[in-house]
Design an enzyme around this catalytic site. Structure first.
Site: not given
Ligand SMILES: Cc1cc2nc3c(=O)[nH]c(=O)nc-3n(C[C@H](O)[C@H](O)[C@H](O)COP(=O)(O)OP(=O)(O)OC[C@H]3O[C@@H](n4cnc5c(N)ncnc54)[C@H](O)[C@@H]3O)c2cc1C
Length: 291
Positions: A215, A167, A286
């Protein structure tokens, strides 16, 4: 700073949907805006103002009423796949589940099947080395184009530069890069381990839906999952206000409409204390709590 909007409602930007505003806000929706980002970053440094990057906000709990800094929403989304070379290039904000699904539907390319219905963007998948039943983002990663926020240059980082681990990646460790695009080679199946789990059924029927960020705590070790520990201290389905741990999956912190992030934080602190007292284990988040 002309590009910034002031006092903007950003409640919709976190999956928890608690009421929140940003003192300053900017949306990156065009590649031409990348130059503006550099100006904003310079301005932020000069004015000692913090910056929060958001793609889809599925990994953030906003622990504030107003974010006292600049929220930059990345909306640069578009991707392309070459079915001969099997090279995929995507902008950072493109939802990874969407790509995974369309690769199957339009190109008969099932290598990212595990990512179908994984919430979040390509940027975060790289940032957090997203993981689903044996498949990790790093497996097919080739390179990414990033904006170095310290010297203002655009750089290419290759797999060997990325420091991928559980992660995590260099983007998370150093927090000085903004991911613009990422490139993946989908010609070869590489998995950490093989799993027979049907991930679509899992997402559809075994994970809770609605307002959560997945999670909440990291699993402390291989023997003890965070969800098991939360069950053992009788917090599954326990409520503080409208915040609760899901009955379906005890490590999913849910918000059933609370008007305050404080209920969520109180429940998190309560779970950490009970687990520490009973098992001498400190549960670590996390999900990112943003102050
Ligand atoms: C129901 C559910 C199930 C999930 N299951 C899994 C799983 O099975 N496996 C797993 O690995 N994860 C899992 N997750 C976690 C999920 O993958 C992450 O929440 C998701 O990928 C975050 O993406 P986001 O675009 O919303 O990021 P954001 O929440 O918008 O950002 C997350 C981080 O990335 C940074 N960031 C965003 N964009 C950029 C950029 N362009 N450059 C640099 N930094 C950046 C942000 O500053 C922040 O620190 C789950 C989440 C949910 C809600």
């Amino acid at each position: 700073m002309d590009y910034l909007s002031y006092n903007v409602d950003i409640s919709w930007l976190s999956n928890y949907k608690t009421p929140a505003k940003a003192r300053y806000y900017f949306e990156l929706s065009d590649t031409e805006d990348i130059d503006k980002i550099l100006e904003i970053v310079t301005w932020a440094k000069e004015n000692n103002t913090k910056i929060l990057w958001v793609s889809w906000g599925t990994n953030m709990l906003f622990a504030f009423d107003t974010y006292d800094g600049i929220v930059i929403k990345n909306s640069l989304a578009w991707w392309t796949y070459n079915s001969d070379s099997k090279i995929l290039v995507s902008y950072g904000s493109e939802p990874i589940w969407n790509i995974a699904e369309l690769l199957e539907k339009n190109y008969w390319q099932a290598l990212w099947h595990r990512f179908i219905w994984l919430p979040g963007s390509v940027a975060w998948a790289v940032y957090g080395n997203a993981w689903c039943f044996g498949l990790e983002t790093e497996n097919n990663f080739v390179s990414c184009e990033v904006l170095d926020l310290e010297d203002g240059s655009i750089k290419t980082l290759y797999k060997e530069d990325m420091k991928f681990s559980y992660r995590s990646s260099i983007l998370k460790l150093e927090k000085k890069y903004f991911l613009i695009t990422a490139t993946f080679d989908l010609s070869k199946k590489i998995e950490k381990y093989h799993s027979e789990v049907d991930n679509i059924d899992f997402r559809e029927n075994k994970q809770p839906k609605w307002n959560s960020c997945g999670s909440f705590f990291k699993n402390p070790n291989k023997e003890w999952s965070a969800g098991y520990l939360i069950e053992q201290v009788w917090l599954k389905w326990h409520k503080i206000g409208w915040a609760y741990f899901s009955q379906r999956h005890a490590n999913f912190l849910m918000n059933d409409g609370t008007w305050s992030y404080r209920d969520l934080l109180d429940l998190v602190a309560h779970a950490q204390k009970l687990v520490l007292d009973k098992f001498d284990i400190k549960l670590e988040n996390e999900v990112q709590i943003i102050y």
